[in-house]
Design a protein around this motif. Structure first.
Motif, short mmCIF file in Angstrom:
data_model
loop_
_atom_site.label_atom_id
_atom_site.label_comp_id
_atom_site.label_asym_id
_atom_site.label_seq_id
_atom_site.Cartn_x
_atom_site.Cartn_y
_atom_site.Cartn_z
N UNK A 298 0.93 -1.05 0.14
CA UNK A 298 -0.03 0.05 0.18
C UNK A 298 0.69 1.34 0.00
N UNK A 299 2.03 1.22 -0.41
CA UNK A 299 3.00 2.35 -0.22
C UNK A 299 2.77 2.99 -1.57
N UNK A 300 1.93 3.96 -1.64
CA UNK A 300 1.74 4.38 -2.68
C UNK A 300 2.71 5.67 -3.18
N UNK A 301 3.00 6.39 -2.26
CA UNK A 301 4.00 7.50 -2.34
C UNK A 301 5.46 6.86 -2.75
N UNK A 302 5.82 5.84 -2.14
CA UNK A 302 6.85 5.12 -2.75
C UNK A 302 6.92 4.70 -4.38
N UNK A 303 5.68 4.04 -4.68
CA UNK A 303 5.56 3.81 -6.12
C UNK A 303 5.59 5.18 -6.85
N UNK A 304 4.96 6.21 -6.45
CA UNK A 304 5.05 7.57 -7.33
C UNK A 304 6.14 7.83 -7.47
N UNK A 305 6.97 7.95 -6.19
CA UNK A 305 8.44 8.58 -6.21
C UNK A 305 9.49 7.67 -7.08
N UNK A 306 9.32 6.50 -7.40
CA UNK A 306 9.99 6.15 -8.15
C UNK A 306 9.85 6.32 -9.62
N UNK A 307 8.75 6.84 -10.20
CA UNK A 307 8.87 7.55 -11.11
C UNK A 307 9.33 9.07 -11.31
N UNK A 308 9.31 9.44 -10.08
CA UNK A 308 9.78 10.79 -10.18
C UNK A 308 11.03 10.82 -9.61
N UNK A 309 11.55 10.27 -8.81
CA UNK A 309 13.25 10.19 -8.50
C UNK A 309 13.96 8.96 -8.69
N UNK A 310 13.32 7.80 -9.57
CA UNK A 310 13.96 6.88 -9.95
C UNK A 310 14.33 5.95 -8.84
N UNK A 311 15.55 5.28 -8.87
CA UNK A 311 15.83 4.20 -7.99
C UNK A 311 15.95 4.81 -6.56
N UNK A 312 16.29 6.22 -6.47
CA UNK A 312 16.48 6.85 -5.29
C UNK A 312 14.98 7.21 -4.45
N UNK A 313 13.98 7.04 -5.28
CA UNK A 313 12.57 7.32 -4.58
C UNK A 313 12.38 6.79 -3.44
N UNK A 314 12.60 5.43 -3.02
CA UNK A 314 12.39 4.68 -2.14
C UNK A 314 12.88 5.40 -1.02
N UNK A 315 14.04 5.64 -1.06
CA UNK A 315 14.95 6.34 0.29
C UNK A 315 14.33 7.77 0.33
N UNK A 316 13.82 8.55 -0.56
CA UNK A 316 13.34 9.87 -0.59
C UNK A 316 12.09 9.89 0.41
N UNK A 317 11.24 8.91 0.03
CA UNK A 317 10.11 8.78 0.95
C UNK A 317 10.23 8.20 2.20
N UNK A 318 11.19 7.26 2.10
CA UNK A 318 11.59 6.60 3.59
C UNK A 318 11.95 7.79 4.39
N UNK A 319 12.78 8.79 4.13
CA UNK A 319 13.06 9.81 4.77
C UNK A 319 12.08 10.87 5.07
N UNK A 320 11.04 10.97 4.08
CA UNK A 320 9.90 11.86 4.45
C UNK A 320 8.89 11.43 5.61
N UNK A 321 8.85 10.26 5.17
CA UNK A 321 8.02 9.42 6.31
C UNK A 321 8.51 9.41 7.64
N UNK A 322 9.70 9.30 7.88
CA UNK A 322 10.38 9.47 9.34
C UNK A 322 10.40 10.71 9.81
N UNK A 323 10.50 11.66 8.92
CA UNK A 323 10.60 13.06 9.43
C UNK A 323 9.11 13.33 9.87
#
Length: 472
Positions: A298-323
């Motif tokens: 159900x990680x919709x933001x992760x799926x979207x970020x992989x289009x937006x940021x490529x392979x780094x998308x998962x890490x970007x969203x992980x940091x955002x969710x942690x914050x």
């Protein structure tokens, strides 16, 4: 406890910005990154996805605007607990406080803490919930649970050393959270807009359907089935938009509370509604409805970020969710103990919770809340708790806003620096909307909502036992 006294008074160190950031920060946790998948499975189309979020925003805003009158009349620590006591009686107020401690606040703190830990595992895999560290009485304790408890303890310690410490963390993290989400929205719409996906998503945008995960097909729905889908979908969106009322708990520490609490409720809920609707519009521009419905875990933001940021998308969203989750828990921990403080002053909670520590905050209540939230992390039952938290929350929202009508009759000449917007229409409309949602939840999710009701009712004998003990 050392250096504690009942003669200390809470310091009014929070301004309008701090109060607004508490509203926003307490509302935005991990939900906006996840729950759109379940909403899409329930109602299907892009139009209905946005309708669910708009309905949620409208219902939340109506409640916030109504609470302004109560917060102006009773600018005291405890917020909703105080409103219920003044409108009804101590029993109803106690049941709210009881539910807050047993389920609403502590259950949410536990779940948000575990969400933080799960996404931390993206950065360092051994922190995941599949890393079993040890067992206690046959119960497996994993790394994610220990990390969740550690963050709860850390935030409790910080907030136990004065409201100023908590407000600094809250304001900074919430501003970072808002900027990050707007950055994600702009990046998605500006750089990853998929025209063919957008057109497909918004064709027949108001035709509702349900995704069948087993067959990977969609079935058009209507009538009672659509109503059931909307009710089910709104559980996630309403939970993602909850905790806006937490600012009323700390009224005793807000400057000019008669004005600033009501204004912060309005500003905070409006900001979150704009962010939530905009984020979901971005999702429909980047992902197909099928991709949203079937996003891994159900990680919709992760799926979207992989289009937006490529392979780094998962890490970007992980940091955002942690914050996001860290800031959300800071707000929940900061505000929750103020309810127990006021309950203890009324003699319906442990008397130690009525004592302020040398930093003029309810330290005992903070640590009691920390202990129970940590226990909920270890049980592994926090997910079940969240299924019926929203049902319990809505019951008390209905009672509280109903209290506006009662207080208007009981005290017609009372000083009301702010009056509920659109009274009596808007408060009455909220009560009707929330009652319909509650009725739908009780009918379609009887098992989970029934347990929520049981927890509330268990508070009745506890109240009378505590009253007998207090008078003896």
């Amino acid at each position: 406890m050392e250096n504690e006294t009942e003669n200390h008074e809470m310091k009014r160190e929070l301004g309008l910005l701090d109060a607004t950031m508490l509203v926003v920060g307490s509302m935005i946790g991990s939900g906006i990154f996840i729950v759109s998948a379940d909403i899409t499975r329930s109602v299907g189309s892009a139009g209905w996805l946005i309708i669910i979020w708009l309905l949620t925003g409208m219902v939340t805003l109506m409640a916030a605007l109504s609470y302004g009158e109560l917060s102006a009349m009773y600018p005291k620590a405890g917020g909703q607990y105080v409103y219920l006591k003044e409108s009804y009686n101590k029993l109803i107020a106690f049941l709210y406080g009881w539910s807050t401690f047993m389920v609403i606040q502590t259950g949410t703190i536990a779940a948000v803490g575990v969400a933080f830990a799960k996404f931390a595992a993206y950065l360092y895999a051994p922190l995941g919930d599949d890393n079993i560290l040890f067992s206690i009485g046959g119960v497996n304790i994993n790394a994610a649970q220990i990390l969740a408890i550690s963050t709860i303890i850390l935030l409790t310690w910080i907030n136990s050393r004065g409201v100023k410490n908590g407000k600094i963390i809250q304001t900074i993290l919430t501003i970072v959270k808002i900027l990050s989400l707007f950055g994600l929205i702009i990046a998605g719409l500006a750089f990853s807009f998929r025209t063919e996906v957008w057109q497909a998503n918004w064709t027949d945008m108001f035709t509702p359907f349900r995704w069948d995960a087993s067959t990977q097909t969609k079935v058009t729905i209507g009538g009672a089935t659509l109503f059931a889908g909307v009710v089910s979908a709104m559980v996630g969106s309403l939970f993602s938009s909850d905790a806006w009322n937490n600012v009323t708990f700390i009224a005793g520490e807000i400057r000019n509370p008669r004005k600033n609490i009501g204004l912060s409720l309005f500003l905070g809920t409006m900001i979150v509604t704009v962010i939530y609707v905009s984020t979901n519009i971005m999702y429909t521009a980047v992902l197909s409805m099928e991709e949203i419905a079937n996003a891994p875990a159900d990680r919709v933001a992760v799926a979207a970020s992989q289009y937006i940021f490529g392979t780094a998308g998962t890490l970007v969203i992980a940091i955002m969710i942690m914050i996001s989750t860290f800031g959300c828990n800071n707000g929940l921990i900061l505000s929750g103990a103020r309810v127990y403080y006021t309950m203890a002053q009324d003699g319906v909670f442990f008397k130690q919770a009525a004592v302020l520590n040398k930093f003029e905050v309810p330290g005992w209540g903070l640590w009691a809340q920390c202990l129970w939230a940590s226990a909920l992390c270890l049980t592994g039952r926090y997910g079940d708790l969240l299924d019926y938290v929203i049902f319990v929350v809505l019951i008390f929202y209905i009672l509280t806003i109903g209290g506006i009508f009662i207080l208007r009759r009981k005290y017609p000449d009372a000083d009301r620096p702010y009056k509920a917007f659109g009274y009596p229409f808007i408060p009455a409309l909220y009560i009707v909307c929330a009652a319909v949602i509650c009725g739908g939840l009780l009918y379609y999710k009887t098992s989970t909502c029934g347990w929520g009701l049981v927890i509330v009712l268990l508070g009745i004998p506890v109240y009378y036992i505590s009253e007998r003990y207090r008078k003896s």
